[in-house]
Design a protein around this motif. Structure first.
Motif, PDB file in Angstrom:
ATOM      1  N   ILE A  26     -36.146  -7.515  -9.863  1.00  0.00           N
ATOM      2  CA  ILE A  26     -35.694  -7.586  -8.441  1.00  0.00           C
ATOM      3  C   ILE A  26     -36.862  -7.960  -7.642  1.00  0.00           C
ATOM      4  O   ILE A  26     -37.938  -7.689  -7.686  1.00  0.00           O
ATOM      5  N   GLN A  28     -38.111 -10.637  -4.404  1.00  0.00           N
ATOM      6  CA  GLN A  28     -38.625 -10.792  -3.059  1.00  0.00           C
ATOM      7  C   GLN A  28     -37.118 -10.664  -2.313  1.00  0.00           C
ATOM      8  O   GLN A  28     -37.045 -10.341  -0.992  1.00  0.00           O
ATOM      9  N   HIS A  29     -36.097 -11.113  -2.852  1.00  0.00           N
ATOM     10  CA  HIS A  29     -34.599 -11.162  -2.164  1.00  0.00           C
ATOM     11  C   HIS A  29     -34.119  -9.806  -2.247  1.00  0.00           C
ATOM     12  O   HIS A  29     -32.861  -9.425  -1.736  1.00  0.00           O
ATOM     13  N   GLY A  30     -34.714  -8.950  -3.105  1.00  0.00           N
ATOM     14  CA  GLY A  30     -34.190  -7.505  -3.059  1.00  0.00           C
ATOM     15  C   GLY A  30     -32.905  -7.319  -4.093  1.00  0.00           C
ATOM     16  O   GLY A  30     -32.737  -8.069  -5.100  1.00  0.00           O
ATOM     17  N   VAL A  53     -39.302  -3.951 -10.580  1.00  0.00           N
ATOM     18  CA  VAL A  53     -39.059  -4.017  -9.003  1.00  0.00           C
ATOM     19  C   VAL A  53     -40.368  -4.437  -8.243  1.00  0.00           C
ATOM     20  O   VAL A  53     -41.436  -3.941  -8.354  1.00  0.00           O
ATOM     21  N   GLY A  55     -42.438  -5.665  -5.188  1.00  0.00           N
ATOM     22  CA  GLY A  55     -42.505  -5.035  -3.575  1.00  0.00           C
ATOM     23  C   GLY A  55     -43.522  -3.949  -3.742  1.00  0.00           C
ATOM     24  O   GLY A  55     -43.592  -3.007  -4.688  1.00  0.00           O
ATOM     25  N   GLU A  60     -38.752   1.895  -0.423  1.00  0.00           N
ATOM     26  CA  GLU A  60     -37.784   0.857  -0.667  1.00  0.00           C
ATOM     27  C   GLU A  60     -37.541   0.381  -2.115  1.00  0.00           C
ATOM     28  O   GLU A  60     -36.211   0.358  -2.453  1.00  0.00           O
ATOM     29  N   ARG A  61     -38.293   0.772  -3.280  1.00  0.00           N
ATOM     30  CA  ARG A  61     -38.102   0.723  -4.411  1.00  0.00           C
ATOM     31  C   ARG A  61     -37.215   1.818  -5.000  1.00  0.00           C
ATOM     32  O   ARG A  61     -36.239   1.625  -5.646  1.00  0.00           O
ATOM     33  N   MET A  64     -33.742   1.082  -3.658  1.00  0.00           N
ATOM     34  CA  MET A  64     -33.096  -0.086  -4.395  1.00  0.00           C
ATOM     35  C   MET A  64     -32.510   0.600  -5.959  1.00  0.00           C
ATOM     36  O   MET A  64     -31.572   0.169  -6.478  1.00  0.00           O
TER      37      MET A  64
END
Length: 93
Positions: A26, A28-30, A53, A55, A60-61, A64
């Protein structure tokens, strides 16, 4: 939804996953539609996969991870840093 795994099953899956390399990333665009499709395909092929992942935001991780597990009906086995271990029973086996 996938049945909940027992502690014993989780420990066994963690041991199996130890030698695996991440098969989905996953970036930079998520969490994009293509990431979800790739994760779904990898789970169909292998049942147990690692996802990396990128980031630095831990919350945020985690979010996601929750969204990805829900999208592909998988269970989180382990989350260490930027690596996730996901499992989903392959109904064809």
């Amino acid at each position: 939804m996938t049945d909940k795994l027992s502690t014993k099953e989780i420990l066994a899956l963690k041991a199996q996953a130890h030698h695996l390399s991440p098969v989905v990333m996953i970036g930079q665009h998520g969490l994009t539609e293509s990431v979800i499709k790739e994760t779904d395909a990898a789970l169909n092929a292998h049942e147990l996969i690692k996802v990396r992942v990128l980031g630095d935001d831990r919350n945020e991780r985690i979010e996601m991870c929750r969204a990805l597990c829900e999208a592909v009906d998988a269970q989180l086995v382990q989350h260490i840093g930027k690596l996730l271990v996901l499992w989903r029973k392959n109904i064809e086996n």
